[in-house]
Design an enzyme around this catalytic site. Structure first.
Site, PDB file in Angstrom:
ATOM      1  N   THR A   1       0.829  -1.207   0.000  1.00 14.11           N
ATOM      2  CA  THR A   1       0.000   0.000   0.000  1.00 14.11           C
ATOM      3  C   THR A   1       0.864   1.258   0.000  1.00 14.11           C
ATOM      4  O   THR A   1       1.943   1.263   0.582  1.00 14.11           O
ATOM      5  CB  THR A   1      -0.857  -0.038   1.289  1.00 14.11           C
TER       6      THR A   1
ATOM      7  N   ARG B   1     -14.242  -7.015   0.142  1.00 16.00           N
ATOM      8  CA  ARG B   1     -13.567  -6.626   1.396  1.00 16.00           C
ATOM      9  C   ARG B   1     -13.082  -5.165   1.312  1.00 16.00           C
ATOM     10  O   ARG B   1     -12.479  -4.748   0.339  1.00 16.00           O
ATOM     11  CB  ARG B   1     -12.377  -7.557   1.634  1.00 16.00           C
ATOM     12  N   ILE B   2     -13.338  -4.406   2.330  1.00 14.54           N
ATOM     13  CA  ILE B   2     -12.845  -3.031   2.406  1.00 14.54           C
ATOM     14  C   ILE B   2     -11.854  -2.959   3.562  1.00 14.54           C
ATOM     15  O   ILE B   2     -12.142  -3.432   4.665  1.00 14.54           O
ATOM     16  CB  ILE B   2     -14.013  -2.048   2.611  1.00 14.54           C
ATOM     17  N   GLY B   3     -10.682  -2.406   3.292  1.00 16.99           N
ATOM     18  CA  GLY B   3      -9.652  -2.309   4.324  1.00 16.99           C
ATOM     19  C   GLY B   3      -9.651  -0.936   4.982  1.00 16.99           C
ATOM     20  O   GLY B   3     -10.619  -0.177   4.896  1.00 16.99           O
ATOM     21  N   ASP B   4      -8.538  -0.619   5.615  1.00 16.63           N
ATOM     22  CA  ASP B   4      -8.428   0.658   6.317  1.00 16.63           C
ATOM     23  C   ASP B   4      -8.136   1.828   5.399  1.00 16.63           C
ATOM     24  O   ASP B   4      -8.475   2.975   5.724  1.00 16.63           O
ATOM     25  CB  ASP B   4      -7.290   0.565   7.341  1.00 16.63           C
TER      26      ASP B   4
ATOM     27  N   THR C   1      -0.324   1.912   7.036  1.00 16.50           N
ATOM     28  CA  THR C   1      -0.160   0.730   6.194  1.00 16.50           C
ATOM     29  C   THR C   1      -0.032  -0.481   7.110  1.00 16.50           C
ATOM     30  O   THR C   1       0.477  -0.369   8.228  1.00 16.50           O
ATOM     31  CB  THR C   1       1.077   0.835   5.280  1.00 16.50           C
ATOM     32  N   GLY C   2      -0.485  -1.634   6.626  1.00 13.89           N
ATOM     33  CA  GLY C   2      -0.402  -2.844   7.437  1.00 13.89           C
ATOM     34  C   GLY C   2      -1.706  -3.595   7.397  1.00 13.89           C
ATOM     35  O   GLY C   2      -2.483  -3.477   6.446  1.00 13.89           O
TER      36      GLY C   2
ATOM     37  N   GLY D   1      -5.141  -4.195   7.634  1.00 16.38           N
ATOM     38  CA  GLY D   1      -6.248  -3.256   7.653  1.00 16.38           C
ATOM     39  C   GLY D   1      -7.232  -3.465   8.781  1.00 16.38           C
ATOM     40  O   GLY D   1      -7.705  -2.494   9.400  1.00 16.38           O
TER      41      GLY D   1
HETATM   42  N1  ASP Z   1      -3.665  -1.708   4.899  1.00 20.01           N
HETATM   43  C1  ASP Z   1      -3.885  -2.368   3.635  1.00 20.01           C
HETATM   44  C2  ASP Z   1      -5.145  -3.203   3.712  1.00 20.01           C
HETATM   45  O1  ASP Z   1      -5.370  -3.852   4.709  1.00 20.01           O
HETATM   46  C3  ASP Z   1      -2.748  -3.235   3.221  1.00 20.01           C
HETATM   47  C4  ASP Z   1      -1.375  -2.624   3.314  1.00 20.01           C
HETATM   48  O2  ASP Z   1      -1.140  -1.631   3.981  1.00 20.01           O
HETATM   49  O3  ASP Z   1      -0.462  -3.151   2.660  1.00 20.01           O
HETATM   50  O4  ASP Z   1      -5.861  -3.233   2.755  1.00 20.01           O
END
Ligand code: ASP
Length: 383
Positions: free
Chosen positions: A212, A240-243, A262-263, A265
């Site tokens: 990300t 799916r919806i992430g952060d 990032t990380g 979600g």
């Molecule tokens: N935070 C992102 C998600 O969960 C993934 C990422 O940061 O690499 O969609």
């Protein structure tokens, strides 16, 4: 005090020994190039909002990163991109999810912010809005790189979703557990991947795939802005919806600071990580670094992610509790840093230049391999 900027290309279980020298160089070259573009725009007087959009567009257009072209694939082999942007000066924000044809999701998020009464559009509605606005679109196949097809195949074979974020540097720690989504939507927690390998022996880390992307900036007028864009997680469920598109989770900016996450979600959403940084500054009077470190080390479980942030005082903080985070930052005051792992970051000597360096123009092919075309123009991977 002057301008300041930080950008990331994702945090995760980035194992030093599994990254080839050429992949590492490609990452560092891209980070330097995009940092230079942001510095140049800020020193020319561009607004923080324009700069975070500009830098994230460049990251989206670079197939090395998991955003725009190069986005990772869902369980069904499709791309569902998402992004958000926030202007700290006005606290206006825009967000999009479920995009499969829009070349620059971050710019569509900005259009949601500026041209609609809403904050967030998703899926068909967002695609229809993109068409109505005349933004650049491509056939969905354009976004799917051979590397990501391979990554999905490995993830499907191993029955894994969260390819790299959920494995802690300390395998016995909380992040050492792997979440495995089941077809019925339930998630099973399993620690059998804690040693960094699936049962079939595949390493869980997605070797040279960066993650990300995000950018935060403080402009010369003292305003902050943040932007984040992603393809999400490899083998994620459709829908799916992430952060990343969620204001307060993946992205936040106000008059105190701008933050991009990032990380993993799901954990970032549960902890509202970016808003938490702003809250700690506003109500607890923490410095930016204290606030970011508190969220990373006391809230977000070990191995789950990272944050980049700038404050209105020109501070920069970049912190992560994963093995690595692709990151770069600079300020008018002369700070400059590019790094991937905790113990290794460097200053490439362009501190305070505020203008693009003179290295040759770098071109990335669709497999993310960098080469030089010998000219000194910039921005080859984007506009
Ligand atoms: N935070 C992102 C998600 O969960 C993934 C990422 O940061 O690499 O969609």
């Amino acid at each position: 005090m002057g301008w300041a900027i930080a950008l990331h290309g994702g945090a995760g279980r980035i194992v030093k020994s599994s990254i080839s020298q050429s992949a590492r160089e490609a990452a560092e070259t891209a980070l330097q190039e995009f940092l230079d573009a942001g510095c140049a725009a800020l020193s020319d007087g561009a607004s923080a909002l324009d700069v975070v959009e500009l830098v994230v567009r460049k990251l989206e257009n670079c197939p090395l990163f998991n955003a725009g072209v190069g986005s990772v694939l869902t369980q069904r082999g499709t791309v569902e991109m998402e992004a958000s942007i926030m202007d700290g000066r006005t606290r206006k924000s825009g967000a999009v999810s479920g995009l499969s044809t829009v070349v620059n999701p971050i710019s569509l998020a900005r259009l949601v912010m500026e041209k609609t009464p809403h904050v967030y559009l998703g899926f068909h509605g967002a695609e229809a809005f993109a068409k109505a606005q005349g933004v650049e679109t491509r056939d969905p196949g354009y976004f799917i790189t051979p590397g990501n097809k391979e990554r999905l195949a490995k993830a499907l074979e191993a029955g894994l979703c969260l390819l790299d974020h959920s494995v802690s540097p300390n395998p016995s720690g909380p992040g050492g557990q792997q979440e495995v989504p089941q077809p019925d939507g339930q998630v099973e927690r399993d620690d059998k991947y804690a040693n960094g390998h699936a049962p079939n022996g595949h390493p869980i880390a997605a070797e040279a795939q960066f993650e990300t992307v995000g950018c935060v900036a403080l402009d010369i007028n003292g305003h902050c802005a943040a932007a984040t864009s992603t393809g999400g997680l490899v083998n994620k469920m459709v829908g799916r919806i992430g952060d990343s598109p969620l204001i307060g989770a993946g992205t936040y900016a106000n008059e105190f600071c701008a933050v991009s996450a990032t990380g993993k979600g799901e954990e970032i959403i549960r902890n509202l990580c970016t808003k938490e940084v702003a809250t700690l500054m506003e109500y607890k009077y923490l410095t930016l670094k204290e606030a970011v470190d508190t969220v990373i080390w006391k809230k977000l479980g070990e191995g789950n992610g990272g944050l980049i942030a700038v404050s209105r005082n020109g501070e920069i903080a970049m912190s992560f509790n994963t093995l690595g985070m692709y990151r770069a930052s600079a300020s008018e005051a002369g700070h400059r840093e590019i790094g991937i792992w905790q113990d290794e970051c460097f200053d490439d000597g362009n501190a305070g230049s505020g203008s693009p360096n003179s290295s040759a123009f770098v071109v990335f092919d669709r497999d993310g391999v960098a080469s030089s075309d010998g000219s000194d123009r910039k921005g080859s991977v984007s506009e």
